[in-house]
Design a protein around this motif. Structure first.
Motif, mmCIF file in Angstrom:
data_model
loop_
_atom_site.group_PDB
_atom_site.id
_atom_site.type_symbol
_atom_site.label_atom_id
_atom_site.label_comp_id
_atom_site.label_asym_id
_atom_site.label_seq_id
_atom_site.Cartn_x
_atom_site.Cartn_y
_atom_site.Cartn_z
ATOM 1 N N CYS A 13 22.803 77.852 49.986
ATOM 2 C CA CYS A 13 24.071 78.300 50.219
ATOM 3 C C CYS A 13 23.563 78.554 51.496
ATOM 4 O O CYS A 13 22.997 77.580 52.802
ATOM 5 N N GLN A 14 23.585 79.538 52.449
ATOM 6 C CA GLN A 14 24.027 79.963 54.098
ATOM 7 C C GLN A 14 22.394 80.677 54.309
ATOM 8 O O GLN A 14 21.851 81.375 53.545
ATOM 9 N N TYR A 15 21.673 79.527 55.176
ATOM 10 C CA TYR A 15 20.524 79.345 56.191
ATOM 11 C C TYR A 15 21.141 79.677 57.602
ATOM 12 O O TYR A 15 21.652 78.861 58.173
ATOM 13 N N ARG A 16 20.105 80.260 58.653
ATOM 14 C CA ARG A 16 20.406 80.219 59.704
ATOM 15 C C ARG A 16 20.844 79.046 60.496
ATOM 16 O O ARG A 16 20.511 77.944 60.101
ATOM 17 N N GLY A 17 21.712 78.995 60.686
ATOM 18 C CA GLY A 17 22.553 77.817 61.130
ATOM 19 C C GLY A 17 24.013 77.561 60.974
ATOM 20 O O GLY A 17 25.005 76.858 61.738
ATOM 21 N N VAL A 18 23.917 77.866 59.518
ATOM 22 C CA VAL A 18 25.710 77.887 58.858
ATOM 23 C C VAL A 18 26.325 76.207 59.291
ATOM 24 O O VAL A 18 27.323 76.408 59.591
ATOM 25 N N GLY A 19 25.964 75.244 58.789
ATOM 26 C CA GLY A 19 26.640 73.722 59.674
ATOM 27 C C GLY A 19 26.074 73.501 60.172
ATOM 28 O O GLY A 19 27.056 72.456 60.508
ATOM 29 N N HIS A 20 25.973 74.474 61.639
ATOM 30 C CA HIS A 20 25.746 73.964 62.624
ATOM 31 C C HIS A 20 24.511 72.969 62.952
ATOM 32 O O HIS A 20 25.130 72.147 63.891
ATOM 33 N N PRO A 21 23.693 72.668 62.762
ATOM 34 C CA PRO A 21 22.903 71.964 62.676
ATOM 35 C C PRO A 21 23.509 70.577 62.108
ATOM 36 O O PRO A 21 22.936 69.578 62.661
ATOM 37 N N ILE A 22 24.225 70.340 60.998
ATOM 38 C CA ILE A 22 24.668 69.105 60.690
ATOM 39 C C ILE A 22 25.365 68.792 61.329
ATOM 40 O O ILE A 22 25.687 67.541 61.850
ATOM 41 N N ALA A 23 26.704 69.415 61.901
ATOM 42 C CA ALA A 23 27.659 69.242 62.959
ATOM 43 C C ALA A 23 27.337 68.571 64.328
ATOM 44 O O ALA A 23 27.454 67.701 64.602
ATOM 45 N N CYS A 24 26.072 69.835 64.268
ATOM 46 C CA CYS A 24 25.716 68.974 66.130
ATOM 47 C C CYS A 24 25.212 68.230 65.819
ATOM 48 O O CYS A 24 25.042 66.958 66.924
ATOM 49 N N SER A 25 24.119 67.234 64.955
ATOM 50 C CA SER A 25 23.580 66.309 64.675
ATOM 51 C C SER A 25 24.497 64.993 65.127
ATOM 52 O O SER A 25 23.890 63.599 65.510
ATOM 53 N N ILE A 26 25.469 65.519 64.338
ATOM 54 C CA ILE A 26 26.161 63.968 63.946
ATOM 55 C C ILE A 26 26.877 63.587 64.848
ATOM 56 O O ILE A 26 27.104 62.725 65.303
ATOM 57 N N THR A 27 27.508 64.995 65.329
ATOM 58 C CA THR A 27 28.054 65.013 66.791
ATOM 59 C C THR A 27 27.305 63.647 67.674
ATOM 60 O O THR A 27 27.887 63.026 68.622
ATOM 61 N N GLU A 28 26.447 64.644 68.096
ATOM 62 C CA GLU A 28 25.570 64.290 69.188
ATOM 63 C C GLU A 28 25.197 62.643 68.843
ATOM 64 O O GLU A 28 24.424 62.272 69.744
ATOM 65 N N GLY A 29 24.294 62.928 67.556
ATOM 66 C CA GLY A 29 23.897 61.099 67.600
ATOM 67 C C GLY A 29 24.671 60.253 67.464
ATOM 68 O O GLY A 29 24.341 59.663 68.541
ATOM 69 N N LEU A 30 25.692 60.549 67.624
ATOM 70 C CA LEU A 30 26.867 59.794 67.442
ATOM 71 C C LEU A 30 27.134 59.512 69.199
ATOM 72 O O LEU A 30 27.955 57.906 69.435
#
Length: 797
Positions: A377-394
């Motif tokens: 469930c929700q933990y610090r950042g809630v989706g932000h690290p996933i979305a950021c890693s995908i976006t910035e990695g691409l």
């Protein structure tokens, strides 16, 4: 009297000469905590208190055939052994769904499992004894007959036709699916000079808090009232849910949250064992205490992340980003967590991918699947690290493909700072962000060109350093659009009551909570600034549903932006009331008076007229001396909730400098930079502490932390020896800078900063590792980046 809701000329808290806003001041609770005088649930003792220990399933998936508690009940000190069926007579089950997440489904979850255990660690019985040790001994004597079932552990195959369905009534293992198609995605990819694809893998991890989850429930049968002592981020939410499932009125439940030894989102949820403890207290009519040990924490504290995402980006040779596309799968355990649900993170990933960039061509699919593992469930950042890693990695991969510097490709595609307000292809509305100003400041802070030159020279010596860059946006100040719209009784507003007591001191009661981020300090700074009183004369009360206004608590970086604005508006009303009283006493006009340094003074010249303690003495003990018909009011309450935008958004950019040893796979962090825009900064030190703490948690996910399950659903590293967390000696210096774009939704202008550090930390470390390994033609899109992962990518193992 003036209700204080309008902005009064000359009274801006940001402009007052003695304002605490923007200043670093010590935390009000610092001395108490440093002296070891914190009040934690773990330390609390009540008369007749008994201890609960939960017998937990050793299997990831198993039928419960029989429970024999005969021997356990006969052991010394044992008060009761309670099964799920017995407890179900006291407490009802729950289902973690939200109506605005269309199609989200979950099975009913009980406080203690009744027929089946659905993950290793799910409670199947409770043993209550006069001490924790005696309860643990008795738990070993409880005999449970299980029939082991085939577990579902791999989220990649959870939806395959031959995979068992965990909850037959639901039809399949799909909890939630969302599809988004904005713009002309297919044409954008067709028109791109390069299309780069990658599969991003994110390890499942958890928040390792200093104090484990702990609850003490005290049912008073004489008052027909339950008092719950709990380390929680949202006391009123717990009050509502406890009352609902125990068959009580909310007025029969009091939730008290004193000091909390860390949370990070872990303690904002409703846990089955905590609800069971409340029910046990009501059932046995005595105080019951449960404190998780560290193994229980790893097996039952919510986990987070656990995503596999196939993604691609289309880019032109001139660096223009034309389109993003993602296909995300995430595993959430056997239930959707209650009441915030386990689909929010995946939904956030869809919302946030590509967020900082101008392209409007975006296609996304996310699928949330059930597994026989602990609930996520929700933990610090809630989706932000996933979305950021995908976006910035691409973005980095695209820059590499077309031979463009990572800074330059971002400058060409980040939304312009003068383009706001605007929206994203996922439907987000941005009020005012500062991507370009933040990036320019970061480049200057880190001396980017010099680092690139140094990197090139060191490579000639066989030293492989990498530089990673990542822009981010962060959701803060959530309105009812986050949970209320879906039917969850999680308040989006917060309230503050302030009063001047009979000694001239200020008492402030706030609905936001404190888990170490400085809620007490920011509240006292705001109230003290508005009222013109010194901070040491402001006492802040929080975390008690009997003594604070109704509100949402502290989560999603909302404490300063929502609770802080409520404090400002309440203090403005009290200030107006104090000046009205002073004018009556002094036979002056309120507009000719001010409050400075705990006294009413002449607005022009600053001559002291009456101290606040003397004013309070007259109001409380000699009102007969006031003019006839004048009724003084030295207390005010105000609530605040954002209305114009569903959320406030902060933004920023991070960078990492690190070194990779290609022989051992070890990564050494050398330096980390953050530039962040959280609107008005109330206490710079607290903000920077939050950002650095968030960065450290993001670095933990990037390099160390992972909950490792085997194919049978057994958690193999549920201890501090095998589950690695960042240590201070491994952390780099973290330099923090700021750009300030206040939100106009509030007079204070504050957004939030609590999750900003976590948002991009893993992304920039991943980009830096790939930059370091570029001479080897290696790209890694998996975290944590352990030595094994690095060496495998290099072909050395």
């Amino acid at each position: 009297m003036n209700d204080g809701s309008e902005k009064q000329p000359g009274l801006s808290v940001l402009d007052r000469p003695n304002s605490y806003i923007g200043k670093t001041v010590p935390r009000p609770n610092l001395d108490r905590l440093m002296q070891g005088r914190g009040q934690y649930v773990s330390d609390m003792v009540l008369p007749r208190m008994a201890h609960a220990v939960f017998l937990r399933s050793p299997y990831a998936h198993a039928k419960i055939l029989n429970i024999d508690e005969t021997a356990a009940k006969a052991m010394p000190g044992v008060i009761a052994v309670v099964t799920g069926a017995e407890l179900a007579k006291v407490i009802t089950p729950w289902v973690g769904v939200l109506s605005h997440l269309k199609g989200l489904k979950s099975a009913p979850q009980h406080a203690i499992a009744i027929d089946r255990a659905c993950w290793q660690g799910e409670a199947v019985a409770a043993v209550i004894a006069t001490s924790r040790a005696l309860a643990e001994d008795a738990a070993e004597a409880v005999l449970v007959d299980y029939e082991e079932l085939v577990p579902v552990t791999d989220m990649r195959t959870a939806l395959d036709p031959d995979t068992p369905v965990i909850h037959a009534d639901l039809g399949d293992n799909l909890a939630f699916e969302r599809n988004l198609d904005a713009g002309a995605v297919d044409q954008a990819f067709k028109d791109s000079d390069e299309v780069v694809e990658a599969e991003f893998v994110f390890g499942r991890h958890t928040g390792v808090t200093l104090e484990p989850r702990a609850v003490l429930a005290d049912w008073n049968s004489g008052e027909e009232r339950l008092t719950v002592y709990l380390g929680t981020q949202a006391p009123h939410m717990v009050q509502n849910i406890a009352a609902l499932h125990l068959g009580l009125d909310e007025a029969q439940v009091r939730v008290v949250c004193k000091d909390v030894g860390g949370s990070f989102g872990i303690k904002v949820h409703i846990y089955a064992d905590e609800m069971a403890t409340l029910a046990l207290s009501k059932l046995l009519r005595r105080p019951i205490k449960f404190v998780a040990d560290r193994v229980e924490s790893f097996n039952t504290d919510i986990h987070a992340r656990d995503h596999v995402c196939k993604a691609r980006i289309g880019v032109s040779k001139d660096g223009t980003i034309n389109a993003f596309e993602i296909d995300d799968v995430t595993g959430i355990g056997p239930y959707s967590m209650y009441p915030r649900t386990s689909a929010i993170e995946a939904n956030q990933v869809v919302n946030l991918v590509g967020g900082p960039y101008t392209t409007q061509n975006y296609r996304a699919r996310t699928r949330v699947v059930f597994q026989n593992k602990n609930v996520t469930c929700q933990y610090r950042g809630v989706g932000h690290p996933i979305a950021c890693s995908i976006t910035e990695g691409l973005v980095d991969l695209a820059a590499q493909r077309i031979g463009m510097d990572p800074i330059e490709i971002r400058r060409r595609n980040l939304i312009r700072d003068d383009a706001y307000p605007c929206g994203s292809p996922s439907g987000l509305k941005f009020e005012a962000l500062s991507h370009h100003a933040s990036l320019d400041k970061l480049v200057a802070m880190m001396n980017y060109d010099a680092l690139r030159a140094e990197q090139a020279e060191l490579r000639k010596q066989g030293i492989y350093r990498g530089i990673g860059i990542g822009s981010f946006i962060e959701v803060t100040n959530p309105s009812a659009a986050f949970y209320g719209v879906g039917g969850a009784r999680i308040s989006s507003q917060d309230g503050v009551a302030v009063r001047l007591d009979a000694t001239g001191r200020v008492i402030c009661q706030t609905s936001i909570t404190e888990q170490g981020q400085g809620s007490e300090s920011l509240t006292a700074q705001i109230v003290g600034s508005v009222l013109g009183v010194s901070m040491e004369r402001v006492r802040v009360i929080l975390g008690d549903t009997d003594n604070t206004p109704y509100g949402g608590g502290t989560w999603a970086s909302r404490g300063a932006g929502i609770g802080g604005e409520a404090a400002l508006q309440a203090a403005k009303v009290l200030r107006k009331n104090i000046l009205d009283v002073a004018a009556a006493i002094l036979q002056a006009k309120p507009g000719d008076l001010d409050i400075v340094d705990n006294a009413v003074v002449d607005a022009d010249g600053g001559q002291q007229r009456i101290e606040l303690h003397e004013l309070a003495r007259i109001v409380y003990f000699r009102p007969d001396t006031l003019p006839p018909g004048f009724q003084p009011e030295l207390m005010a309450t105000r609530h605040f909730v954002p209305r114009e935008y569903p959320f406030a958004f902060t933004n920023g950019v991070q960078a990492s400098l690190l070194e990779v040893d290609p022989q051992t796979g070890f990564i050494k962090l050398l330096r980390h930079w953050v530039v962040e825009d959280c609107g008005t900064i109330i206490n710079p030190q607290l903000v920077d502490e939050q950002i650095r703490g968030g960065v450290v948690q993001g670095l933990g996910a990037a390099l160390y932390e992972q909950c490792i399950y085997d194919e049978r659903g057994q958690l193999t590293n549920a201890n501090m020896a095998d589950y690695l967390v960042p240590m201070s000696g491994e952390m780099p210096d973290i330099d923090v800078g700021h750009v300030v774009s206040p939100t106009l939704e509030s007079e204070l202008g504050a957004k939030g900063a609590g999750e900003a550090g976590t948002a991009a930390a893993a992304a920039v470390v991943s980009n830096a590792v790939n930059d370091a390994l570029s001479p080897f033609n290696v790209t890694i899109t998996e975290i944590p980046l352990t030595p094994r992962v690095v060496l495998a990518a290099l072909g050395r193992i």
